[in-house]
Motif scaffolding. Structure first.
Motif, PDB file in Angstrom:
ATOM      1  N   PHE A 109      -5.614   1.053   5.571  1.00  0.00           N
ATOM      2  CA  PHE A 109      -6.379  -0.192   5.543  1.00  0.00           C
ATOM      3  C   PHE A 109      -6.816  -0.547   4.121  1.00  0.00           C
ATOM      4  O   PHE A 109      -6.989   0.324   3.269  1.00  0.00           O
ATOM      5  CB  PHE A 109      -7.626  -0.080   6.424  1.00  0.00           C
ATOM      6  N   LEU A 110      -7.030  -1.832   3.906  1.00  0.00           N
ATOM      7  CA  LEU A 110      -7.594  -2.348   2.663  1.00  0.00           C
ATOM      8  C   LEU A 110      -8.602  -3.425   3.010  1.00  0.00           C
ATOM      9  O   LEU A 110      -8.378  -4.237   3.914  1.00  0.00           O
ATOM     10  CB  LEU A 110      -6.489  -2.933   1.768  1.00  0.00           C
TER      11      LEU A 110
ATOM     12  N   LEU B   1       0.829  -1.215   0.000  1.00  0.00           N
ATOM     13  CA  LEU B   1       0.000   0.000   0.000  1.00  0.00           C
ATOM     14  C   LEU B   1       0.861   1.261   0.000  1.00  0.00           C
ATOM     15  O   LEU B   1       0.358   2.354   0.254  1.00  0.00           O
ATOM     16  CB  LEU B   1      -0.936  -0.015   1.210  1.00  0.00           C
ATOM     17  N   ARG B   2       2.135   1.108  -0.325  1.00  0.00           N
ATOM     18  CA  ARG B   2       3.038   2.256  -0.370  1.00  0.00           C
ATOM     19  C   ARG B   2       2.939   2.985  -1.703  1.00  0.00           C
ATOM     20  O   ARG B   2       2.747   2.364  -2.748  1.00  0.00           O
ATOM     21  CB  ARG B   2       4.483   1.794  -0.142  1.00  0.00           C
TER      22      ARG B   2
ATOM     23  N   GLY C 110       4.056   4.460  -5.031  1.00  0.00           N
ATOM     24  CA  GLY C 110       5.120   4.052  -5.927  1.00  0.00           C
ATOM     25  C   GLY C 110       4.684   2.967  -6.891  1.00  0.00           C
ATOM     26  O   GLY C 110       3.517   2.525  -6.883  1.00  0.00           O
ATOM     27  N   PRO C 111       5.603   2.494  -7.723  1.00  0.00           N
ATOM     28  CA  PRO C 111       5.241   1.546  -8.790  1.00  0.00           C
ATOM     29  C   PRO C 111       4.786   0.187  -8.285  1.00  0.00           C
ATOM     30  O   PRO C 111       4.125  -0.550  -9.019  1.00  0.00           O
ATOM     31  CB  PRO C 111       6.545   1.421  -9.607  1.00  0.00           C
ATOM     32  N   SER C 112       5.134  -0.181  -7.058  1.00  0.00           N
ATOM     33  CA  SER C 112       4.733  -1.498  -6.548  1.00  0.00           C
ATOM     34  C   SER C 112       3.398  -1.456  -5.801  1.00  0.00           C
ATOM     35  O   SER C 112       2.957  -2.478  -5.255  1.00  0.00           O
ATOM     36  CB  SER C 112       5.812  -2.065  -5.627  1.00  0.00           C
ATOM     37  N   PHE C 113       2.731  -0.305  -5.790  1.00  0.00           N
ATOM     38  CA  PHE C 113       1.435  -0.195  -5.109  1.00  0.00           C
ATOM     39  C   PHE C 113       0.472  -1.250  -5.660  1.00  0.00           C
ATOM     40  O   PHE C 113       0.281  -1.372  -6.862  1.00  0.00           O
ATOM     41  CB  PHE C 113       0.845   1.206  -5.320  1.00  0.00           C
ATOM     42  N   GLY C 114      -0.129  -2.018  -4.755  1.00  0.00           N
ATOM     43  CA  GLY C 114      -1.072  -3.061  -5.151  1.00  0.00           C
ATOM     44  C   GLY C 114      -0.460  -4.433  -5.354  1.00  0.00           C
ATOM     45  O   GLY C 114      -1.183  -5.413  -5.545  1.00  0.00           O
ATOM     46  N   ALA C 115       0.894  -4.537  -5.316  1.00  0.00           N
ATOM     47  CA  ALA C 115       1.524  -5.859  -5.457  1.00  0.00           C
ATOM     48  C   ALA C 115       1.088  -6.756  -4.304  1.00  0.00           C
ATOM     49  O   ALA C 115       0.893  -6.297  -3.168  1.00  0.00           O
ATOM     50  CB  ALA C 115       3.042  -5.714  -5.488  1.00  0.00           C
ATOM     51  N   ARG C 116       0.958  -8.086  -4.564  1.00  0.00           N
ATOM     52  CA  ARG C 116       0.394  -9.009  -3.582  1.00  0.00           C
ATOM     53  C   ARG C 116       1.326 -10.198  -3.350  1.00  0.00           C
ATOM     54  O   ARG C 116       2.115 -10.568  -4.222  1.00  0.00           O
ATOM     55  CB  ARG C 116      -0.954  -9.535  -4.057  1.00  0.00           C
ATOM     56  N   TYR C 117       1.200 -10.768  -2.176  1.00  0.00           N
ATOM     57  CA  TYR C 117       1.908 -12.016  -1.878  1.00  0.00           C
ATOM     58  C   TYR C 117       1.129 -12.741  -0.786  1.00  0.00           C
ATOM     59  O   TYR C 117       0.572 -12.102   0.115  1.00  0.00           O
ATOM     60  CB  TYR C 117       3.334 -11.731  -1.394  1.00  0.00           C
ATOM     61  N   TRP C 118       1.069 -14.061  -0.894  1.00  0.00           N
ATOM     62  CA  TRP C 118       0.424 -14.855   0.161  1.00  0.00           C
ATOM     63  C   TRP C 118       1.086 -16.214   0.283  1.00  0.00           C
ATOM     64  O   TRP C 118       1.697 -16.707  -0.661  1.00  0.00           O
ATOM     65  CB  TRP C 118      -1.082 -15.020  -0.082  1.00  0.00           C
ATOM     66  N   ARG C 119       0.939 -16.803   1.456  1.00  0.00           N
ATOM     67  CA  ARG C 119       1.451 -18.150   1.687  1.00  0.00           C
ATOM     68  C   ARG C 119       1.003 -18.630   3.074  1.00  0.00           C
ATOM     69  O   ARG C 119       0.626 -17.831   3.932  1.00  0.00           O
ATOM     70  CB  ARG C 119       2.969 -18.208   1.600  1.00  0.00           C
ATOM     71  N   GLU C 120       1.077 -19.920   3.269  1.00  0.00           N
ATOM     72  CA  GLU C 120       0.805 -20.507   4.575  1.00  0.00           C
ATOM     73  C   GLU C 120       2.072 -20.430   5.417  1.00  0.00           C
ATOM     74  O   GLU C 120       3.178 -20.655   4.915  1.00  0.00           O
ATOM     75  CB  GLU C 120       0.366 -21.959   4.403  1.00  0.00           C
TER      76      GLU C 120
ATOM     77  N   ASP D 115      -9.766   3.208  -3.553  1.00  0.00           N
ATOM     78  CA  ASP D 115     -10.027   4.314  -2.636  1.00  0.00           C
ATOM     79  C   ASP D 115      -8.952   4.476  -1.570  1.00  0.00           C
ATOM     80  O   ASP D 115      -9.067   5.352  -0.704  1.00  0.00           O
ATOM     81  CB  ASP D 115     -11.387   4.105  -1.961  1.00  0.00           C
ATOM     82  N   VAL D 116      -7.929   3.632  -1.605  1.00  0.00           N
ATOM     83  CA  VAL D 116      -6.854   3.715  -0.611  1.00  0.00           C
ATOM     84  C   VAL D 116      -5.904   4.857  -0.966  1.00  0.00           C
ATOM     85  O   VAL D 116      -5.464   4.974  -2.118  1.00  0.00           O
ATOM     86  CB  VAL D 116      -6.078   2.386  -0.531  1.00  0.00           C
ATOM     87  N   VAL D 117      -5.611   5.693   0.001  1.00  0.00           N
ATOM     88  CA  VAL D 117      -4.577   6.722  -0.177  1.00  0.00           C
ATOM     89  C   VAL D 117      -3.238   6.065   0.109  1.00  0.00           C
ATOM     90  O   VAL D 117      -2.995   5.586   1.218  1.00  0.00           O
ATOM     91  CB  VAL D 117      -4.806   7.906   0.778  1.00  0.00           C
ATOM     92  N   PRO D 118      -2.342   5.976  -0.888  1.00  0.00           N
ATOM     93  CA  PRO D 118      -1.076   5.267  -0.679  1.00  0.00           C
ATOM     94  C   PRO D 118      -0.266   5.847   0.478  1.00  0.00           C
ATOM     95  O   PRO D 118      -0.309   7.052   0.743  1.00  0.00           O
ATOM     96  CB  PRO D 118      -0.343   5.442  -2.014  1.00  0.00           C
TER      97      PRO D 118
END
Length: 475
Positions: free
Chosen positions: A145-146, A88-89, A91-101, A178-181
């Motif tokens: 928040f997201l 949520l920062r 810059g160009p990586s705004f919205g990048a995702r990662y998940w794992r157990e 609607d998130v303000v970075p």
């Protein structure tokens, strides 16, 4: 059992840490946080100040997505969770995702501004995290928040959110559109009215995240001014201010002020940077050396000749205690304002033939190049430590520099008369000793990819810029 290892992810700065877990019939043991080993493996120096535990009694408890104003080191003590992170920062990586157990064998380093969430898969689940700032009501107002069900992030929750247990607050967070970075931490330049401060202001004039402050807003000679200043917004602090009256520093009053600004105030800046996890860029001097070496490198022990050099060397030692610092040693600084080059240009224009010493040897540091070097260091982030930073080229005497100024301004360089340092100061009281050789070895700064300009080329550009500014109708 896995070996300790640090892995990158699709989100810049979000790291996955494999933790060795030693187990037998009695249970298991792990080193959950081991600073020395983890830094060696590639983890940033977290500097935790608070340890929190979220205990979750049931499967399906889902919390997030929260981006907080500090770094976090996440692990699981019991149970297993599905973790999800969204950048949520700004810059160009705004919205990048990662998940794992994740279970006890995995930890996650979450940098400031990256949204964090988890869902329990095995219960009870003890979700633990170290943070490098203290929680407070004021800090909570800086959260971003997201919504857990954001369609853009499209996190594949193992347990559908309709069947999971969520808080009322988490169900009402905004969608990504609607998130303000989260903005980057700001940069502070102290000494904005000085030669280097002005050059940094010109270089960074298009940046909205830089604050340039002069003595009217932050006076290093005044403990109350330092105490009242709020350093918390800053991730980079550039100290371009100093007490530089070399000869006056030899007087009782000058000695006190030199130590107050160059040592006591620097100590306070070091502690402010340490408290707020900021990188401190501190500008030092060739005067920390005695001038015996032909070239001074960063590993040469300090050997100052006078009070000014002593105070700069003492300040250097304080700065070196910070994990994140760039200690810049420079010499013969030339920029906008009063300096040797400006004086020589004025004398040439007024028809005065100066007498200049020819046995003090060094290199110029034109402030536009100093500023560019600072920008390079805080952008590329090489290893912290001391770096020499001046212009390049063959070392010259002050007399040779003066002659070059005369030539570049259209005057006869032969008008510059030469004299030794001993002759120049003969019969004068209160003169501080000067290092005879001030040239600094530039190998280390070059190794970072920064190429210092040749000093005479930089001098010519500087004088041309000064003439253009003087000729401007708005100057």
């Amino acid at each position: 059992m896995s070996e300790l290892a640090v892995h990158t992810t699709e989100i810049p700065g979000l790291l996955v840490i494999d933790l060795p877990v030693h187990g037998d019939a009695r249970g298991w043991f792990k080193e959950n946080w081991q600073r020395e080993k983890m830094l060696a493996a590639g983890l940033p120096d977290l500097g935790p100040v608070q340890n929190n535990i979220s205990f979750n009694q049931a499967v399906g408890v889902t919390r997030g997505i929260h981006a907080e104003p500090w770094d976090k080191y996440i692990s699981v003590a019991t149970g297993r969770v599905f973790g999800a992170w969204v950048d949520l920062r700004e810059g160009p990586s705004f919205g990048a995702r990662y998940w794992r157990e994740i279970g006890p064998e995995v930890a996650i380093f979450v940098p400031r501004g990256v949204g964090n969430a988890f869902q329990t898969l095995e219960a009870p689940a003890a979700y633990t995290y170290l943070v490098n700032d203290h929680w407070s009501e004021a800090a909570q107002t800086q959260y971003t928040f997201l919504h857990l069900a954001d369609e853009t992030a499209a996190i594949p929750w193992p347990i559908p959110l309709a069947d999971a247990e969520l808080s009322a607050k988490d169900q009402h967070h905004p969608r990504l559109a609607d998130v303000v970075p989260v903005p980057p931490r700001r940069t502070l330049v102290i000494g904005g009215n000085g030669q280097l401060g002005r050059a940094l202001a010109a270089l960074w004039k298009g940046r909205s995240d830089v604050d340039i402050v002069g003595r009217d807003r932050l006076d290093l000679a005044d403990p109350a001014s330092l105490e009242a200043f709020d350093f918390s917004p800053y991730g980079v602090i550039v100290n371009a201010a100093a007490y530089t009256a070399v000869d006056t520093a030899e007087t009782p009053a000058g000695r006190r002020e030199a130590w107050a600004v160059n040592v006591t105030a620097v100590g306070r800046l070091v502690e402010a940077a340490r408290t707020h996890r900021a990188t401190l860029v501190h500008v030092s001097s060739d005067y920390v050396f005695d001038g015996a070496a032909v070239l001074h490198d960063e590993d040469e022990p300090p050997s100052p000749l006078g009070v000014y050099g002593q105070t700069k060397a003492a300040g250097d030692q304080l700065v070196a205690t910070l994990p994140s610092h760039y200690l810049l040693r420079t010499s013969w600084v030339i920029g906008e304002g009063s300096n040797f080059v400006a004086t020589m240009a004025s004398l040439a224009e007024r028809g005065v033939d100066p007498v200049v010493v020819d046995d003090q040897i060094g290199r110029l540091a034109v402030t536009t190049d100093l500023a560019a070097g600072i920008d390079h260091l805080v952008t590329t982030r090489p290893a912290p430590g001391a770096y020499n930073l001046t212009n390049d080229g063959d070392p010259l005497s002050w007399a040779q520099i003066a002659a070059e100024v005369f030539a570049l301004t259209g005057h006869d360089p032969a008008r510059v008369r030469t004299v030794s340092t001993a002759e120049y100061y003969a019969g004068k009281d209160g003169i501080a000793p000067r290092p005879a050789r001030s040239a600094l070895d530039l190998t280390k700064i070059r190794s970072t990819g920064f190429v210092p300009r040749e000093q005479l080329a930089a001098l010519a550009d500087h004088l041309a810029q000064q003439r253009a500014t003087s000729a401007s109708p708005t100057s």
